[in-house]
Scaffold this motif. Sequence first.
Motif, PDB file in Angstrom:
ATOM      1  N   LEU A 158       4.225  10.033  -9.446  1.00  0.00           N
ATOM      2  CA  LEU A 158       4.472   8.797  -8.690  1.00  0.00           C
ATOM      3  C   LEU A 158       3.486   8.645  -7.538  1.00  0.00           C
ATOM      4  N   SER A 159       3.142   9.748  -6.904  1.00  0.00           N
ATOM      5  CA  SER A 159       2.162   9.688  -5.811  1.00  0.00           C
ATOM      6  C   SER A 159       0.806   9.226  -6.320  1.00  0.00           C
ATOM      7  N   PHE A 160       0.351   9.802  -7.434  1.00  0.00           N
ATOM      8  CA  PHE A 160      -0.927   9.374  -7.998  1.00  0.00           C
ATOM      9  C   PHE A 160      -0.863   7.921  -8.468  1.00  0.00           C
ATOM     10  N   ALA A 161       0.254   7.524  -9.059  1.00  0.00           N
ATOM     11  CA  ALA A 161       0.405   6.129  -9.492  1.00  0.00           C
ATOM     12  C   ALA A 161       0.359   5.187  -8.304  1.00  0.00           C
ATOM     13  N   ALA A 162       0.986   5.576  -7.187  1.00  0.00           N
ATOM     14  CA  ALA A 162       0.959   4.733  -5.985  1.00  0.00           C
ATOM     15  C   ALA A 162      -0.463   4.582  -5.462  1.00  0.00           C
ATOM     16  N   VAL A 163      -1.229   5.670  -5.469  1.00  0.00           N
ATOM     17  CA  VAL A 163      -2.618   5.586  -5.008  1.00  0.00           C
ATOM     18  C   VAL A 163      -3.412   4.627  -5.887  1.00  0.00           C
ATOM     19  N   VAL A 164      -3.243   4.747  -7.188  1.00  0.00           N
ATOM     20  CA  VAL A 164      -3.980   3.878  -8.113  1.00  0.00           C
ATOM     21  C   VAL A 164      -3.564   2.421  -7.926  1.00  0.00           C
ATOM     22  N   LEU A 165      -2.264   2.168  -7.836  1.00  0.00           N
ATOM     23  CA  LEU A 165      -1.794   0.782  -7.690  1.00  0.00           C
ATOM     24  C   LEU A 165      -2.219   0.166  -6.363  1.00  0.00           C
ATOM     25  N   PHE A 166      -2.128   0.918  -5.274  1.00  0.00           N
ATOM     26  CA  PHE A 166      -2.562   0.385  -3.985  1.00  0.00           C
ATOM     27  C   PHE A 166      -4.062   0.136  -3.972  1.00  0.00           C
ATOM     28  N   SER A 167      -4.823   1.025  -4.583  1.00  0.00           N
ATOM     29  CA  SER A 167      -6.274   0.824  -4.652  1.00  0.00           C
ATOM     30  C   SER A 167      -6.613  -0.425  -5.458  1.00  0.00           C
ATOM     31  N   TYR A 168      -5.941  -0.590  -6.597  1.00  0.00           N
ATOM     32  CA  TYR A 168      -6.192  -1.758  -7.429  1.00  0.00           C
ATOM     33  C   TYR A 168      -5.776  -3.034  -6.711  1.00  0.00           C
ATOM     34  N   SER A 169      -4.644  -3.009  -6.035  1.00  0.00           N
ATOM     35  CA  SER A 169      -4.181  -4.185  -5.290  1.00  0.00           C
ATOM     36  C   SER A 169      -5.164  -4.548  -4.181  1.00  0.00           C
TER      37      SER A 169
END
Length: 150
Positions: A123-134
């Motif tokens: 979930l932490s890695f997914a959050a980093v990816v999603l925030f970066s993409y956003s």
Amino acid sequence: MWLIPVALRIAVAHIVAPWMIKVAATGIGREERFMLQFLSASLLALLGALMFGLSLSLAFLVIVAVGFINGFGAYCQWRAIELSLSKTSLFTWGDDLIAMLLAWYFLNEVQFLTTPTMVGVGLSFAAVVLFSYSDYRHKSEKEKGRHPLA
């Protein structure tokens, strides 16, 4: 004999510490203050080691060397943040990844990985990816002259 720690506590807490805080807070820069903090900590550790009869063995010297490397790393991080906080924040996840890989390899901490822990890391890695993409989308839309929420 019990008066020695009490006297040391009074001397350090009410004489040495206020004087050092006054010196550190006035007249010197941030790097010098941090250097003074690390130097004081290392001198106190060395004094304690000598007082309690710890010898300067190879293991002790390795610990001291790692401490100096850690202090230098902290200095480099402060300088990087001073140069650009946003660029520094892009790469700070890398040191955590390196620490996790080293702990996995050298300390065999893979045995402590449970399903909830792995879900948390994922979930932490997914959050980093999603925030970066956003953030990327927000900046690209802003450059084109339109806001993504409009």
